[in-house]
Design a protein around this motif. Structure first.
Motif, PDB file in Angstrom:
ATOM      1  N   LYS A 182       0.839  -1.208   0.000  1.00 36.64           N
ATOM      2  CA  LYS A 182       0.000   0.000   0.000  1.00 36.64           C
ATOM      3  C   LYS A 182       0.871   1.255   0.000  1.00 36.64           C
ATOM      4  CE  LYS A 182      -3.737  -2.264   2.574  1.00 36.64           C
ATOM      5  NZ  LYS A 182      -4.473  -2.318   3.862  1.00 36.64           N
ATOM      6  N   ASN A 183       1.893   1.241   0.834  1.00 35.73           N
ATOM      7  CA  ASN A 183       2.786   2.400   0.913  1.00 35.73           C
ATOM      8  C   ASN A 183       3.510   2.643  -0.411  1.00 35.73           C
ATOM      9  OD1 ASN A 183       2.109   2.917   3.583  1.00 35.73           O
ATOM     10  ND2 ASN A 183       3.795   1.690   4.407  1.00 35.73           N
ATOM     11  N   MET A 235       1.034   4.154  -2.866  1.00 34.32           N
ATOM     12  CA  MET A 235       0.795   5.541  -2.479  1.00 34.32           C
ATOM     13  C   MET A 235       1.972   6.438  -2.866  1.00 34.32           C
ATOM     14  SD  MET A 235      -0.862   4.757   1.260  1.00 34.32           S
ATOM     15  CE  MET A 235      -0.648   6.427   1.874  1.00 34.32           C
ATOM     16  N   THR A 265       2.107   6.910  -6.764  1.00 34.61           N
ATOM     17  CA  THR A 265       0.978   7.567  -7.448  1.00 34.61           C
ATOM     18  C   THR A 265       0.428   8.776  -6.711  1.00 34.61           C
ATOM     19  OG1 THR A 265      -0.707   6.207  -6.345  1.00 34.61           O
ATOM     20  CG2 THR A 265       0.288   5.310  -8.362  1.00 34.61           C
ATOM     21  N   GLU A 266       0.885   8.974  -5.450  1.00 36.72           N
ATOM     22  CA  GLU A 266       0.378  10.052  -4.598  1.00 36.72           C
ATOM     23  C   GLU A 266      -1.134   9.918  -4.373  1.00 36.72           C
ATOM     24  OE1 GLU A 266       1.610  13.808  -6.190  1.00 36.72           O
ATOM     25  OE2 GLU A 266       3.732  13.426  -5.829  1.00 36.72           O
ATOM     26  N   CYS A 267      -1.604   8.683  -4.320  1.00 41.59           N
ATOM     27  CA  CYS A 267      -3.023   8.438  -4.059  1.00 41.59           C
ATOM     28  C   CYS A 267      -3.254   8.275  -2.554  1.00 41.59           C
ATOM     29  CB  CYS A 267      -3.491   7.184  -4.799  1.00 41.59           C
ATOM     30  SG  CYS A 267      -2.847   5.626  -4.112  1.00 41.59           S
ATOM     31  N   SER A 268      -4.498   8.132  -2.163  1.00 40.90           N
ATOM     32  CA  SER A 268      -4.836   7.911  -0.758  1.00 40.90           C
ATOM     33  C   SER A 268      -4.654   6.436  -0.414  1.00 40.90           C
ATOM     34  CB  SER A 268      -6.286   8.309  -0.492  1.00 40.90           C
ATOM     35  OG  SER A 268      -7.168   7.416  -1.178  1.00 40.90           O
ATOM     36  N   ARG A 269      -4.638   6.125   0.871  1.00 37.04           N
ATOM     37  CA  ARG A 269      -4.535   4.732   1.307  1.00 37.04           C
ATOM     38  C   ARG A 269      -5.729   3.927   0.807  1.00 37.04           C
ATOM     39  NH1 ARG A 269      -1.301   2.155   4.581  1.00 37.04           N
ATOM     40  NH2 ARG A 269      -0.294   4.127   5.077  1.00 37.04           N
ATOM     41  N   GLU A 270      -6.900   4.523   0.829  1.00 36.34           N
ATOM     42  CA  GLU A 270      -8.103   3.827   0.372  1.00 36.34           C
ATOM     43  C   GLU A 270      -8.001   3.500  -1.121  1.00 36.34           C
ATOM     44  OE1 GLU A 270      -8.585   5.596   4.097  1.00 36.34           O
ATOM     45  OE2 GLU A 270      -8.092   6.631   2.212  1.00 36.34           O
ATOM     46  N   GLN A 271      -7.516   4.462  -1.904  1.00 33.61           N
ATOM     47  CA  GLN A 271      -7.355   4.224  -3.346  1.00 33.61           C
ATOM     48  C   GLN A 271      -6.328   3.128  -3.610  1.00 33.61           C
ATOM     49  OE1 GLN A 271      -6.500   8.412  -4.218  1.00 33.61           O
ATOM     50  NE2 GLN A 271      -8.149   8.398  -5.750  1.00 33.61           N
ATOM     51  N   ALA A 272      -5.243   3.148  -2.844  1.00 33.67           N
ATOM     52  CA  ALA A 272      -4.215   2.120  -3.004  1.00 33.67           C
ATOM     53  C   ALA A 272      -4.770   0.740  -2.674  1.00 33.67           C
ATOM     54  CB  ALA A 272      -3.015   2.438  -2.124  1.00 33.67           C
ATOM     55  N   SER A 273      -5.502   0.643  -1.569  1.00 33.92           N
ATOM     56  CA  SER A 273      -6.085  -0.638  -1.158  1.00 33.92           C
ATOM     57  C   SER A 273      -7.052  -1.159  -2.208  1.00 33.92           C
ATOM     58  CB  SER A 273      -6.809  -0.478   0.183  1.00 33.92           C
ATOM     59  OG  SER A 273      -5.908  -0.131   1.205  1.00 33.92           O
TER      60      SER A 273
END
Length: 297
Positions: A241-242, A245, A248-256
């Motif tokens: 997840k990290n 993130m 892509t500079e996405c949120s944790r929720e988006q990564a998950s």
């Protein structure tokens, strides 16, 4: 036949530690630490040969070949350690990087008497894993003269494979057999002849470079992120997840969510998010670009 070791750099006596047994614990450790600081400089001097080796290994891996480490004792264990770390770190096939040790599996935990002296067995062990000219052999021995390793190098040369030596004594028998000689001359050990110390540290650094460099060259790293890491435990699930993130500079929720959609494959999740594609399209694009993320973007 009498084996003469006293002419080897790794077997010579170190004047800096001749009275180490009379020192306080702290001063004793200062001597060891001061000697250890010489190791990276010795490895630095070998960088041209290490660089050449990385390019050769990467080319072989891209063509379906393997990297085979061969050693005895500490050197053999270091090869096995480096090979075993590649699948969890880079998501590589366990058969892609293989470590062989004189004496077989039992020698990983305990010394096997006379195993390293059997030159013929080196070739036999390579035969048993179907070694071919598509593979690259890296022989590892601080002394540069271990018979088991020399036998493996003989066999690999006869197959037409590229052979690399990793040693800590210049002008050694292994260097004479090798296509590429990597020699980190770390000097005499703090405890005379204990080549698990400076020589072992140098070998560990070199093997790290060989596999890490080759894996970067075949697309296993994006930026400095290990984007093929396999999530085999809770820590690595979080690491995935990290990584997504960070890439892509996405949120944790988006990564998950992206990782869930692509079956926990970091590369696919990254391409999905950066190129705004579905999981199937991202996977196909990666395949078209041989697993490299940058061309996909």
């Amino acid at each position: 036949m009498q084996i003469k070791l006293n002419h080897l750099v790794t077997e010579s006596r170190n004047p800096a530690s001749e009275h180490i047994d009379t020192l306080s614990t702290f001063d004793m450790l200062k001597v060891i630490n001061a000697q250890d600081q010489k190791v990276p400089l010795a490895v630095e001097a070998a960088l041209p040969a290490i660089s050449h080796s990385v390019d050769v290994i990467a080319a072989a891996l891209q063509q379906g070949g393997r990297l085979i480490y061969v050693g005895a004792g500490t050197s053999g264990r270091l090869g096995i350690l480096d090979a075993s770390e590649c699948p969890p770190t880079f998501g590589s096939d366990p058969s892609q990087v293989v470590g062989l040790i004189a004496g077989g599996h039992q020698a990983i935990l305990a010394a096997v008497e006379n195993a390293e002296d059997n030159r013929e067995q080196g070739g036999i062990d390579l035969q048993q894993i179907n070694f071919s000219d598509q593979d690259v052999l890296v022989g590892i021995a601080a002394s540069g003269r271990t018979p088991y390793v020399l036998g493996a190098m003989d066999y690999a040369k006869a197959q037409g494979a590229t052979v690399i030596s990793v040693a800590c004594n210049p002008a050694c028998p292994m260097a004479q057999l090798a296509d590429i000689e990597i020699c980190a001359v770390v000097g005499p050990e703090v405890v005379t002849g204990s080549s698990r110390m400076k020589a072992g540290t140098a070998q560990k650094l070199i093997l790290n470079m060989l596999t890490t460099g080759a894996m970067i060259r075949i697309g296993k790293v994006y930026g400095n992120l290990m984007v093929d890491v396999e999530a085999t435990n809770a820590k690595l699930v979080e690491r995935q997840k990290n990584i997504v993130m960070a890439a892509t500079e996405c949120s944790r929720e988006q990564a998950s969510d992206a990782l869930l959609q692509c079956g926990g494959h970091c590369k696919t999740a990254i391409v999905m998010l950066l190129a705004q594609l579905s999981a199937s399209d991202a996977k196909a694009l990666l395949a078209d670009n041989k697993g490299f993320i940058r061309p996909c973007l």
